[in-house]
Design a protein around this motif. Structure first.
Motif, PDB file in Angstrom:
ATOM      1  N   THR A 142       0.830  -1.212   0.000  1.00 29.74           N
ATOM      2  CA  THR A 142       0.000   0.000   0.000  1.00 29.74           C
ATOM      3  C   THR A 142       0.862   1.259   0.000  1.00 29.74           C
ATOM      4  O   THR A 142       0.611   2.205  -0.752  1.00 29.74           O
ATOM      5  N   ALA A 143       1.876   1.278   0.863  1.00 33.42           N
ATOM      6  CA  ALA A 143       2.752   2.444   0.930  1.00 33.42           C
ATOM      7  C   ALA A 143       3.472   2.676  -0.393  1.00 33.42           C
ATOM      8  O   ALA A 143       3.624   3.822  -0.848  1.00 33.42           O
ATOM      9  N   LEU A 144       3.883   1.604  -1.040  1.00 32.55           N
ATOM     10  CA  LEU A 144       4.606   1.737  -2.311  1.00 32.55           C
ATOM     11  C   LEU A 144       3.723   2.324  -3.404  1.00 32.55           C
ATOM     12  O   LEU A 144       4.112   3.283  -4.086  1.00 32.55           O
ATOM     13  N   VAL A 145       2.519   1.763  -3.579  1.00 32.98           N
ATOM     14  CA  VAL A 145       1.665   2.248  -4.664  1.00 32.98           C
ATOM     15  C   VAL A 145       1.174   3.667  -4.389  1.00 32.98           C
ATOM     16  O   VAL A 145       0.963   4.450  -5.325  1.00 32.98           O
ATOM     17  N   CYS A 146       1.011   4.024  -3.118  1.00 33.88           N
ATOM     18  CA  CYS A 146       0.621   5.400  -2.792  1.00 33.88           C
ATOM     19  C   CYS A 146       1.780   6.368  -3.011  1.00 33.88           C
ATOM     20  O   CYS A 146       1.562   7.515  -3.435  1.00 33.88           O
ATOM     21  N   LEU A 147       3.009   5.919  -2.749  1.00 29.86           N
ATOM     22  CA  LEU A 147       4.180   6.749  -3.032  1.00 29.86           C
ATOM     23  C   LEU A 147       4.285   7.021  -4.536  1.00 29.86           C
ATOM     24  O   LEU A 147       4.571   8.152  -4.962  1.00 29.86           O
ATOM     25  N   ILE A 148       4.037   6.000  -5.324  1.00 30.73           N
ATOM     26  CA  ILE A 148       4.073   6.169  -6.782  1.00 30.73           C
ATOM     27  C   ILE A 148       2.996   7.150  -7.229  1.00 30.73           C
ATOM     28  O   ILE A 148       3.238   8.027  -8.081  1.00 30.73           O
ATOM     29  N   TYR A 149       1.812   7.034  -6.646  1.00 33.58           N
ATOM     30  CA  TYR A 149       0.713   7.932  -7.008  1.00 33.58           C
ATOM     31  C   TYR A 149       1.024   9.360  -6.585  1.00 33.58           C
ATOM     32  O   TYR A 149       0.766  10.318  -7.332  1.00 33.58           O
ATOM     33  N   CYS A 150       1.590   9.530  -5.391  1.00 28.41           N
ATOM     34  CA  CYS A 150       1.939  10.866  -4.916  1.00 28.41           C
ATOM     35  C   CYS A 150       2.989  11.510  -5.818  1.00 28.41           C
ATOM     36  O   CYS A 150       2.938  12.716  -6.099  1.00 28.41           O
ATOM     37  N   THR A 155      -5.543  -7.124 -17.615  1.00 27.23           N
ATOM     38  CA  THR A 155      -5.201  -8.163 -18.578  1.00 27.23           C
ATOM     39  C   THR A 155      -3.859  -8.806 -18.252  1.00 27.23           C
ATOM     40  O   THR A 155      -3.746 -10.033 -18.219  1.00 27.23           O
ATOM     41  N   TYR A 156      -2.849  -7.980 -17.984  1.00 22.51           N
ATOM     42  CA  TYR A 156      -1.505  -8.487 -17.741  1.00 22.51           C
ATOM     43  C   TYR A 156      -1.074  -8.366 -16.286  1.00 22.51           C
ATOM     44  O   TYR A 156      -0.029  -8.907 -15.920  1.00 22.51           O
ATOM     45  N   GLY A 157      -1.838  -7.653 -15.469  1.00 23.81           N
ATOM     46  CA  GLY A 157      -1.510  -7.562 -14.055  1.00 23.81           C
ATOM     47  C   GLY A 157      -1.021  -6.186 -13.649  1.00 23.81           C
ATOM     48  O   GLY A 157      -0.538  -5.402 -14.470  1.00 23.81           O
ATOM     49  N   ARG A 158      -1.164  -5.885 -12.359  1.00 27.28           N
ATOM     50  CA  ARG A 158      -0.755  -4.578 -11.828  1.00 27.28           C
ATOM     51  C   ARG A 158       0.769  -4.402 -11.886  1.00 27.28           C
ATOM     52  O   ARG A 158       1.263  -3.324 -12.223  1.00 27.28           O
ATOM     53  N   ASN A 183      -4.176   2.127 -11.253  1.00 30.64           N
ATOM     54  CA  ASN A 183      -3.466   0.924 -10.832  1.00 30.64           C
ATOM     55  C   ASN A 183      -3.249   0.877  -9.325  1.00 30.64           C
ATOM     56  O   ASN A 183      -3.357  -0.190  -8.710  1.00 30.64           O
ATOM     57  N   SER A 184      -2.952   2.028  -8.708  1.00 32.52           N
ATOM     58  CA  SER A 184      -2.697   2.031  -7.263  1.00 32.52           C
ATOM     59  C   SER A 184      -3.962   1.725  -6.473  1.00 32.52           C
ATOM     60  O   SER A 184      -3.953   0.899  -5.547  1.00 32.52           O
ATOM     61  N   GLY A 185      -5.066   2.378  -6.834  1.00 31.92           N
ATOM     62  CA  GLY A 185      -6.323   2.102  -6.140  1.00 31.92           C
ATOM     63  C   GLY A 185      -6.788   0.675  -6.346  1.00 31.92           C
ATOM     64  O   GLY A 185      -7.318   0.033  -5.427  1.00 31.92           O
ATOM     65  N   ALA A 186      -6.599   0.142  -7.557  1.00 30.79           N
ATOM     66  CA  ALA A 186      -6.997  -1.240  -7.830  1.00 30.79           C
ATOM     67  C   ALA A 186      -6.127  -2.219  -7.048  1.00 30.79           C
ATOM     68  O   ALA A 186      -6.618  -3.255  -6.575  1.00 30.79           O
ATOM     69  N   THR A 187      -4.846  -1.920  -6.898  1.00 28.00           N
ATOM     70  CA  THR A 187      -3.963  -2.783  -6.110  1.00 28.00           C
ATOM     71  C   THR A 187      -4.425  -2.838  -4.652  1.00 28.00           C
ATOM     72  O   THR A 187      -4.437  -3.909  -4.035  1.00 28.00           O
ATOM     73  N   ILE A 188      -4.798  -1.686  -4.122  1.00 31.08           N
ATOM     74  CA  ILE A 188      -5.315  -1.656  -2.743  1.00 31.08           C
ATOM     75  C   ILE A 188      -6.587  -2.495  -2.636  1.00 31.08           C
ATOM     76  O   ILE A 188      -6.777  -3.233  -1.659  1.00 31.08           O
ATOM     77  N   SER A 189      -7.451  -2.422  -3.625  1.00 29.97           N
ATOM     78  CA  SER A 189      -8.674  -3.231  -3.621  1.00 29.97           C
ATOM     79  C   SER A 189      -8.360  -4.717  -3.723  1.00 29.97           C
ATOM     80  O   SER A 189      -9.090  -5.546  -3.173  1.00 29.97           O
ATOM     81  N   ASP A 190      -7.292  -5.066  -4.424  1.00 25.97           N
ATOM     82  CA  ASP A 190      -6.898  -6.473  -4.530  1.00 25.97           C
ATOM     83  C   ASP A 190      -6.417  -7.024  -3.195  1.00 25.97           C
ATOM     84  O   ASP A 190      -6.656  -8.196  -2.874  1.00 25.97           O
TER      85      ASP A 190
END
Length: 600
Positions: free
Chosen positions: A139-147, A198-201, A245-252
């Motif tokens: 979660t921290a990683l994908v949010c850092l990327i989004y930020c 299709t190919y993954g996050r 992608n970040s929000g979907a990863t959190i949902s996964d």
């Protein structure tokens, strides 16, 4: 030595294959071919039915070694079951019937007695069953990327005076440095979101982040304003992937009952980056219009992109369940066809028609098979279709787009209000965004309250809560906007201290979080299987609106004045106050008629 008892032809077997397999088990020898099996049976004077050519060809071509037989026949020889060695696929055996009995069964009964197969993920493969430490790291990683992606949007505005002096561009062309980035940011989600489904996050991040990093290097080395704008567009295109992608990863990774706080961090990343951008850009660029310190803005972004890419390689793992199932099916299929198996080694190998073991594996792979036409007509067009046909998504996209536009209007309004009216420098104008960030952080107690309220609803309903329960905090966003805009607009004048319009942005920052956080979680829970496409559609709509805001935001505040320009935003917010109440009341009925939303 007595001969073994002769088995009569009236013995009932489910299939010729079961008889052959059971005999091989009695002999305690590997069944490498049906020819050898018949030779052993002839020596023991057993009756075996003839081998069909089609069955023989299937079996002899592909050995079945991934499963071991369990010989627990009863006295009538009525049951031979097969135990998967690795536990991934389970078979529910149907009752044994003779041919005469089978004919008497109705078609409906026979369908119920068919073998049932299901491919599932093990606990260590299922992202929802990871350890909390691993979930939070992801979660921290994908949010850092989004930020980082949202920071990129506004950080370049801090060097507008240097662009004007060094490239001889007008104020309109200065605003293009933000506009072209937002165009890329708008085009990207409808592309990246279907690709992630299709190919993954993980694959999407491994493609988009290096592109983001390389094009920022191009910005830092740009010899002209045109090349700078071109590189900014591609930075926005590559930087668009975290929006969905970040929000979907959190949902996964997180179940619905635990999803609110991770999505709150995701929301803070969405607005924290743009708030910090002008502050960082203003101080990095400095006040000297002849200085080339503006290039350090893009070197900073290059460093952030490189660090993010390295963290993705080291930390992130795939989280999208259909892609994980596809990869597991492919692995098991290869192991099965190669005869290696995935469990402990055994000398007992039973041949079986490939359709028995491979049926579920091939079905899983076929469901993921893609064509160029299928990608274009289904996956890429899905976010646009959802945006036009799904009413819950359309409402969420419209309101979050307005909230996002408010933020980008401030990027153009703050230099007018605090620069022209109060004489702030570029760095000081960036500091004026800090109260907006304070308003974002001040929502933590309120978010905690609504999270507890949602958990209470789940406890009362056997662990389930309708997605509309997430809209309760969204009710607060429009009233906060109304208060903040009127306060900001009519106190931004020389006769009133500059602290007053600054403090007015605190309720606006809180309204941003209430709207974005509640509606992002609401959409993710409405469209669980298509979370990336739904969030991508929201990102597309808000970025499209943000594209045009820089073109008229500064002109609006200069022409109308801060009072009336902010009042227009306040009146729009006032008109939107009843909409969340309507969706809480009628949202479940609307969702039941939806083609893609979850049903109660």
């Amino acid at each position: 030595m007595t001969d073994p008892p002769r088995r009569t032809s009236s013995t009932s077997f489910r299939s010729q294959h079961d008889l052959h397999s059971a005999t091989a088990t009695k002999l305690n020898t590997p069944s490498t071919s049906h020819a050898n099996l018949h030779a052993h049976a002839h020596a023991l004077d057993l009756d075996l039915p003839p081998i069909p050519k089609r069955l023989k060809a299937d079996v002899d071509e592909v050995p079945f070694s991934g499963r071991r037989p369990i010989d627990d026949e009863d006295d009538n020889g009525d049951e031979t079951r097969f135990q998967p060695q690795s536990g991934e696929i389970t078979r529910v055996a149907s009752p044994v019937l003779g041919s005469a009995e089978k004919k008497s069964r109705s078609g409906e009964q026979q369908e119920e007695e068919e073998e049932e197969w299901k491919l599932t993920l093990d606990d260590d493969e299922d992202p929802t069953k990871w350890k909390d430490s691993r979930k939070w790291a992801t979660t921290a990683l994908v949010c850092l990327i989004y930020c980082t992606a949202t920071l990129t949007s506004s950080i370049a505005t801090g060097a507008a005076h240097q662009y004007a002096h060094q490239f001889s561009v007008t104020p309109f062309h200065q605003s293009l440095i933000l506009t072209v980035y937002m165009i890329g940011l708008a085009i990207g989600p409808p592309i990246w979101a279907p690709l992630s489904e299709t190919y993954g996050r993980l694959t999407v991040n491994l493609v988009s982040l290096p592109g983001y990093t390389l094009f920022n290097i191009g910005c830092a080395l740009s010899p002209s304003y045109t090349s700078l704008l071109v590189c900014r567009f591609f930075v926005g295109l590559c930087g668009a992937s975290p929006q969905s992608n970040s929000g979907a990863t959190i949902s996964d990774v997180w179940p619905p009952a635990q999803r609110l706080w991770p999505m709150f961090i995701y929301t803070c990343a969405a607005f924290g980056g743009p708030v910090l951008g002008p502050l960082c850009g203003g101080f990095l660029a400095g006040e000297n219009p002849e200085s080339h310190r503006w290039r350090w803005i893009y070197w900073l972004l290059t460093i952030l992109g490189g660090v993010s890419t390295l963290c993705v390689v080291l930390v992130q793992r795939e989280t999208y369940r259909p892609v994980l199932l596809k990869r597991k099916a492919l692995r098991l299929l290869r192991e099965h066809r190669s005869g290696s198996g995935s469990g402990t080694a055994t000398t007992e190998k039973v041949e079986a028609p490939r359709s028995i073991y491979e049926r579920e594996l091939l079905a899983t792979l076929d469901s993921q098979r893609l064509t160029v036409r299928g990608v274009l007509t289904t996956h890429v067009s899905r976010p646009f279709k959802m945006l036009l046909t799904e009413l819950p998504l359309a409402y969420a996209a419209a309101w979050t787009s307005f909230a996002y536009a408010v933020l980008f209007i401030f990027f153009e309004a703050f230099p007018v209000v605090f620069g022209a009216t109060y004489g702030f420098t570029a760095g000081q104008v960036g500091l004026a965004f800090l109260p907006l960030g304070i308003g974002i952080l001040a929502t933590v107690p309120v978010v905690r309250y609504f999270n507890r309220l949602n958990l209470a609803i789940r406890r009362e309903n056997a662990g389930r809560a309708p997605p509309e329960a997430r809209l309760k905090q969204g009710v607060l966003s429009a009233p906060m906007f109304v208060v903040g805009f009127f306060w900001f607009g009519w106190t931004a004048r020389r006769s009133i201290h500059w602290i007053s319009p600054m403090l007015a942005t605190i309720p606006i920052g809180a309204g941003l979080i209430f709207s974005f956080n509640s509606l992002s979680v609401y959409v993710a829970e409405c469209y669980t299987a298509y979370a990336a496409s739904a969030l991508g559609a929201m990102a597309f709509s808000r970025c499209i609106l943000a594209v045009f805001v820089p073109l008229f935001g500064r002109t609006m505040f200069q022409g109308l004045g801060a009072g009336w320009a902010a009042s227009i935003l306040a009146f729009v917010s006032l008109a939107a106050v009843p909409i969340p109440f309507l969706f809480q009341r009628y949202g479940p009925a609307v969702r039941q008629r939806s083609r893609m939303a979850v049903k109660d």
